[in-house]
Design an enzyme around this catalytic site. Structure first.
Site, PDB file in Angstrom:
ATOM      1  N   THR A   1      14.683  44.243-102.080  1.00 62.76           N
ATOM      2  CA  THR A   1      15.394  45.497-101.833  1.00 62.76           C
ATOM      3  C   THR A   1      14.444  46.630-101.464  1.00 62.76           C
ATOM      4  OG1 THR A   1      15.364  46.041-104.189  1.00 62.76           O
ATOM      5  CG2 THR A   1      17.307  44.877-103.359  1.00 62.76           C
TER       6      THR A   1
ATOM      7  N   SER B   1      16.217  36.741-103.064  1.00 60.72           N
ATOM      8  CA  SER B   1      15.795  38.143-103.115  1.00 60.72           C
ATOM      9  C   SER B   1      15.744  38.659-104.549  1.00 60.72           C
ATOM     10  CB  SER B   1      16.784  39.002-102.305  1.00 60.72           C
ATOM     11  OG  SER B   1      16.476  40.379-102.403  1.00 60.72           O
ATOM     12  N   CYS B   2      14.958  39.704-104.764  1.00 60.70           N
ATOM     13  CA  CYS B   2      15.000  40.505-105.989  1.00 60.70           C
ATOM     14  C   CYS B   2      14.614  41.924-105.586  1.00 60.70           C
ATOM     15  CB  CYS B   2      14.118  39.923-107.086  1.00 60.70           C
ATOM     16  SG  CYS B   2      12.343  40.033-106.797  1.00 60.70           S
ATOM     17  N   ALA B   3      14.104  42.727-106.520  1.00 58.28           N
ATOM     18  CA  ALA B   3      13.723  44.092-106.170  1.00 58.28           C
ATOM     19  C   ALA B   3      12.378  44.148-105.465  1.00 58.28           C
ATOM     20  CB  ALA B   3      13.685  44.971-107.425  1.00 58.28           C
ATOM     21  N   GLY B   4      11.572  43.090-105.656  1.00 57.04           N
ATOM     22  CA  GLY B   4      10.251  43.058-105.041  1.00 57.04           C
ATOM     23  C   GLY B   4       9.842  41.628-104.752  1.00 57.04           C
TER      24      GLY B   4
END
Length: 368
Positions: free
Chosen positions: A222, A192-195
């Protein structure tokens, strides 16, 4: 070479320079608050006006290189071009109209760097990187399936917010730590990351390195979790720890499986120094270890360039297109191999320098 009397170039000339293949530095001198997503759509290296004169030499090592300063449309770039030309930076000019003139002109589709989203989507489409939605993740957890979420952003970004239960391992650190946080070979790893960008590259890094686990990236990370109406977790809840000897061995073994491994020569420090002093070619000496490791000990004349931040957008650090890169890492070289695996797709010439840095765990002390 630009003559000292010429302080600016037109967008048409700049467009030609962006496409001619010769060395070219682009420096966005606007304040960070005025820059969205690393200066899209141009993606030049940001060195703000208030530090430009002190830091220009770090990012544009050779004064004769064509260097284009881009301002916010207030003509300040021309003032700085005049100063820098007077200090011997004979290749420095301002872009007429600055950033506003560029984005509203006919060449705005051209960029200095490959946008992170475009780059990683191309990787995903080419390699078929598997996706996993937040809804699928929630269902898997409800069923008690063997699944782990690894967030590949920096520690400060992870601390701000992350998918609940995620473990933080920045992108370049993945192969050194994944064996210590993943319970078994049957665990489904969801990156995962922010997008999208760092999640896709993180997942594909593990796949390219030959992990036997099922590996996916979390679609929109996220952002998707928040859109689903669920709360994110905050704080440095589960952050990677010191590298274990088992982790080092796992990292060395799997980094050696990258198909790009043979493209990057190992060089010694004397060679790196000679390259950096080459008057006919720009060379960056980039330390891809963690910021804490760099702060504790580093080689003189090198730039801190945390590997996970270089993977998707090289212009975070590299201001000169066409430059040669020396990636500096510890004796294992796992992070340098990971970064080289992806930066090679951006058409850089890359070599790796292994150095026997002290192995004291300064990261753990800094996070304590």
């Amino acid at each position: 070479m630009t003559q000292a009397s010429n302080l600016s170039i037109s967008p048409d000339t700049f467009a030609q320079w962006l496409q001619d293949g010769a060395e070219l530095a682009v420096v966005d001198i606007r304040a960070p608050r005025d820059i969205a997503y690393y200066g899209s759509p141009l993606f030049g290296k940001n060195v703000p006006e208030d530090v430009l004169l002190d830091q220009i030499g770090l990012y544009v090592p050779r004064k004769v290189i064509r260097t284009v300063l881009v301002d916010g449309g207030d003509d300040s770039a021309e003032t700085f071009a005049r100063i820098l030309q007077g200090q011997g930076w004979t290749g420095t000019v301002a872009l007429e109209g600055g950033f506003p003139g560029w984005v509203n002109g006919p060449h705005a589709h051209l960029s200095f760097d490959i946008p992170g989203n475009d780059f990683t989507r191309a990787v995903r489409d080419e390699r078929g990187t598997p996706a996993f939605t937040v809804q699928e993740l929630a269902i898997a957890r409800e069923k008690g399936e063997d699944v782990i979420v690894i967030d590949t952003r920096t520690v400060p970004e992870f601390t701000r917010d992350h998918v609940p239960g995620a473990v933080n391992i920045p992108g370049a650190e993945l192969l050194l730590h994944v064996s210590d946080v993943v319970p078994s070979a049957s665990t489904h790893i969801v990156v995962s990351c922010a997008g999208l960008p760092r999640a896709i590259l993180g997942a594909q890094t593990l796949i390219d390195a030959g992990l036997v686990n099922r590996v996916s990236y979390l679609e929109d990370g996220t952002a998707a979790w928040r859109r689903a109406g669920w709360e994110l977790e905050t704080g440095a809840t589960r952050v990677y720890g010191p590298v274990t000897e088992g982790g080092r061995a796992f990292g060395r073994d799997h980094a050696a499986r990258f198909e790009t491994k043979t493209r990057f020569p190992d060089i010694d420090l004397a060679t790196a120094r000679n390259w950096a002093e080459d008057k006919d070619r720009t060379t960056y000496l980039l330390d891809v270890r963690t910021p804490e490791e760099y702060a504790a000990e580093h080689l003189e004349g090198t730039l801190p360039a945390e590997g996970g931040q270089l993977l998707g957008l090289s212009s975070r650090t590299i201001a000169t297109r066409g430059a040669r890169l020396v990636l500096i890492d510890d004796a294992d070289g796992v992070r340098a191999a990971t970064v080289a695996h992806w930066l090679s797709r951006r058409n850089f010439e890359i070599a790796i320098l292994h150095h026997a840095f002290a192995r004291a765990d300064k990261k753990a002390e800094a996070l304590a």
